[in-house]
Every structure is written in C-alpha cells, then in structure tokens.
Write a protein that holds these residues in place. Structure first.
Motif, short mmCIF file in Angstrom:
data_model
loop_
_atom_site.label_atom_id
_atom_site.label_comp_id
_atom_site.label_asym_id
_atom_site.label_seq_id
_atom_site.Cartn_x
_atom_site.Cartn_y
_atom_site.Cartn_z
N LEU A 11 0.81 -1.21 0.00
CA LEU A 11 0.00 0.00 0.00
C LEU A 11 0.85 1.27 0.00
O LEU A 11 0.48 2.28 -0.59
N LEU A 12 2.00 1.23 0.66
CA LEU A 12 2.84 2.42 0.78
C LEU A 12 3.80 2.60 -0.38
O LEU A 12 4.33 3.68 -0.57
N THR A 13 4.02 1.56 -1.17
CA THR A 13 5.00 1.64 -2.26
C THR A 13 4.73 2.80 -3.22
O THR A 13 5.68 3.54 -3.53
N PRO A 14 3.51 3.02 -3.71
CA PRO A 14 3.29 4.17 -4.61
C PRO A 14 3.60 5.51 -3.94
O PRO A 14 4.15 6.41 -4.58
N ILE A 15 3.27 5.64 -2.67
CA ILE A 15 3.56 6.88 -1.95
C ILE A 15 5.06 7.06 -1.82
O ILE A 15 5.59 8.16 -2.03
N GLN A 16 5.77 5.98 -1.49
CA GLN A 16 7.22 6.07 -1.35
C GLN A 16 7.89 6.41 -2.68
O GLN A 16 8.85 7.19 -2.72
N ARG A 17 7.38 5.85 -3.76
CA ARG A 17 7.93 6.18 -5.08
C ARG A 17 7.70 7.65 -5.41
O ARG A 17 8.59 8.33 -5.93
N TRP A 18 6.49 8.14 -5.14
CA TRP A 18 6.19 9.54 -5.40
C TRP A 18 7.06 10.45 -4.53
O TRP A 18 7.59 11.45 -5.01
N ASP A 19 7.20 10.09 -3.27
CA ASP A 19 8.06 10.84 -2.35
C ASP A 19 9.48 10.95 -2.89
O ASP A 19 10.08 12.01 -2.90
N TYR A 20 10.02 9.81 -3.31
CA TYR A 20 11.39 9.78 -3.83
C TYR A 20 11.50 10.64 -5.08
O TYR A 20 12.44 11.43 -5.22
N ALA A 21 10.54 10.51 -5.99
CA ALA A 21 10.56 11.28 -7.24
C ALA A 21 10.49 12.78 -6.95
O ALA A 21 11.20 13.58 -7.58
N PHE A 22 9.66 13.17 -6.00
CA PHE A 22 9.55 14.58 -5.63
C PHE A 22 10.88 15.08 -5.07
O PHE A 22 11.38 16.14 -5.46
N SER A 23 11.47 14.32 -4.15
CA SER A 23 12.76 14.72 -3.56
C SER A 23 13.86 14.76 -4.61
O SER A 23 14.70 15.66 -4.60
N GLU A 24 13.85 13.79 -5.51
CA GLU A 24 14.86 13.76 -6.57
C GLU A 24 14.77 15.02 -7.42
O GLU A 24 15.78 15.63 -7.76
N ARG A 25 13.56 15.42 -7.76
CA ARG A 25 13.37 16.63 -8.56
C ARG A 25 13.85 17.87 -7.79
O ARG A 25 14.42 18.79 -8.37
N CYS A 26 13.63 17.89 -6.49
CA CYS A 26 14.04 19.03 -5.66
C CYS A 26 15.55 19.09 -5.44
O CYS A 26 16.10 20.17 -5.24
N LEU A 27 16.20 17.94 -5.46
CA LEU A 27 17.60 17.88 -5.05
C LEU A 27 18.62 17.66 -6.17
O LEU A 27 19.79 17.97 -6.00
N CYS A 28 18.20 17.11 -7.28
CA CYS A 28 19.14 16.73 -8.33
C CYS A 28 19.07 17.69 -9.52
O CYS A 28 18.55 17.36 -10.58
N HIS A 29 19.58 18.88 -9.30
CA HIS A 29 19.65 19.89 -10.35
C HIS A 29 20.91 20.71 -10.13
O HIS A 29 21.56 20.61 -9.08
#
Length: 175
Positions: A11-29
């Motif tokens: 149940l938490l896997t989609p939320i964790q993936r979205w969380d990671y993707a959001f953080s990646e976008r915020c941090l990897c530039h």
C-alpha cells in the motif's frame, strides 16, 4: 515479514515512489548548492532558539495576553514533542539516503518532520493570538517544511505529517 507488513509495504509503495521522485526533482539539479544555502538559513530559524526569544519578547511586549501566549505555547509543545518522538521511533522511516544531503540530521529517522511540526505549532499559536501576523507566519512555517526537503533530510510526506502534528497539537491545547 508477516502478511500485515507485506500488505502495508504494498500500500505504501506508490507513496514512497512519489516521495522519492519529488525529492529527486528538488535535489538533483545544477542549482542545488545555492538552494541548499538558502534552505539552511531558513531551516535554522526553526531550530528552536528563536522560539525562546519570541516567547520572552511576547511576554515583555504584550503584558495583556503575553502570559496566555506563553502558557498555550508551552502546553502545545509539551504535547507535540512526546508525540513526535513516539512517532519517529515507532515508524522508523529512514531518511533519504541515495539523494544529495546538505546538512547532518540530528537522528536517523525522518517521519514526521520535527522542524515542521514545531513551526506549525508556532504559526498556529502566533496567528491565533495575533491574526495580523498570518501574512508572514504561515509562509515562514511552510518554508521551514520545504527547506527540510531541499536540504535532503526529509520527504514531502514527512513534512505533511509534521504539519498535521503541529496543527493537531495546537488544536487540542487551544480547544
């Protein structure tokens, strides 16, 4: 792993993936270093030392309701801190580890964000007694939360949990 743990992970896997993707976008530039400098300054305003200064100033500058502000704030933080510690040490969600991190966190777990919870307790407190401060205080509290993501020590859902914790603790105390 029990079947309940497996279901929770599913149940938490989609939320964790979205969380990671959001953080990646915020941090990897390419501007992450510059953003981190600003975020570090913003985050530092939520470390707690300013809360003590605000409390002393409010009691000194507002003899009519300053003591009520202080008392309400102390009760709200007395409720928030143990709940924060209980959640953090029960959930044990690991901080982002494969993404850039620009500060050394004080512990190893990320959920909820204590900086965000405290900032929302403070914002709720100040705007309930001094509504004219809302234009500044609410954006500041949001900036504290976002700075924690931009520093690489929290996911966005940690921030959402911190917001909910801060608001709930103030609501219970001011009830």
């Amino acid at each position: 792993m029990t079947s309940g743990e497996g279901m929770r992970m599913t149940l938490l896997t989609p939320i964790q993936r979205w969380d990671y993707a959001f953080s990646e976008r915020c941090l990897c530039h390419r501007f992450n270093g510059q953003v981190a400098q600003i975020s570090r300054a913003v985050s530092h305003t939520g470390d707690g030392h300013l809360y003590v200064l605000f409390a002393l100033l409010i009691v000194w500058l507002d003899p009519v309701q300053g003591t009520d502000v202080l008392t309400t704030g102390l009760w709200a933080f007395a409720l928030e801190l143990p709940i924060y510690l209980l959640l953090k040490n029960s959930v044990k969600r690991a901080r982002p580890s494969t993404l850039p991190c620009f500060i050394q966190p004080s512990d190893q777990y990320s959920l909820p964000s204590g900086h965000t919870a405290a900032a929302f307790v403070m914002a709720s407190l100040l705007t309930s007694f001094y509504p004219d401060t809302a234009w500044f205080i609410w954006p500041w509290a949001v900036a504290i939360g976002l700075s924690r993501v931009l520093l690489g020590v929290h996911y966005i859902t940690d921030i959402v949990a911190g917001v909910a914790l801060g608001w709930a603790c103030f609501a219970v105390v001011s009830g």
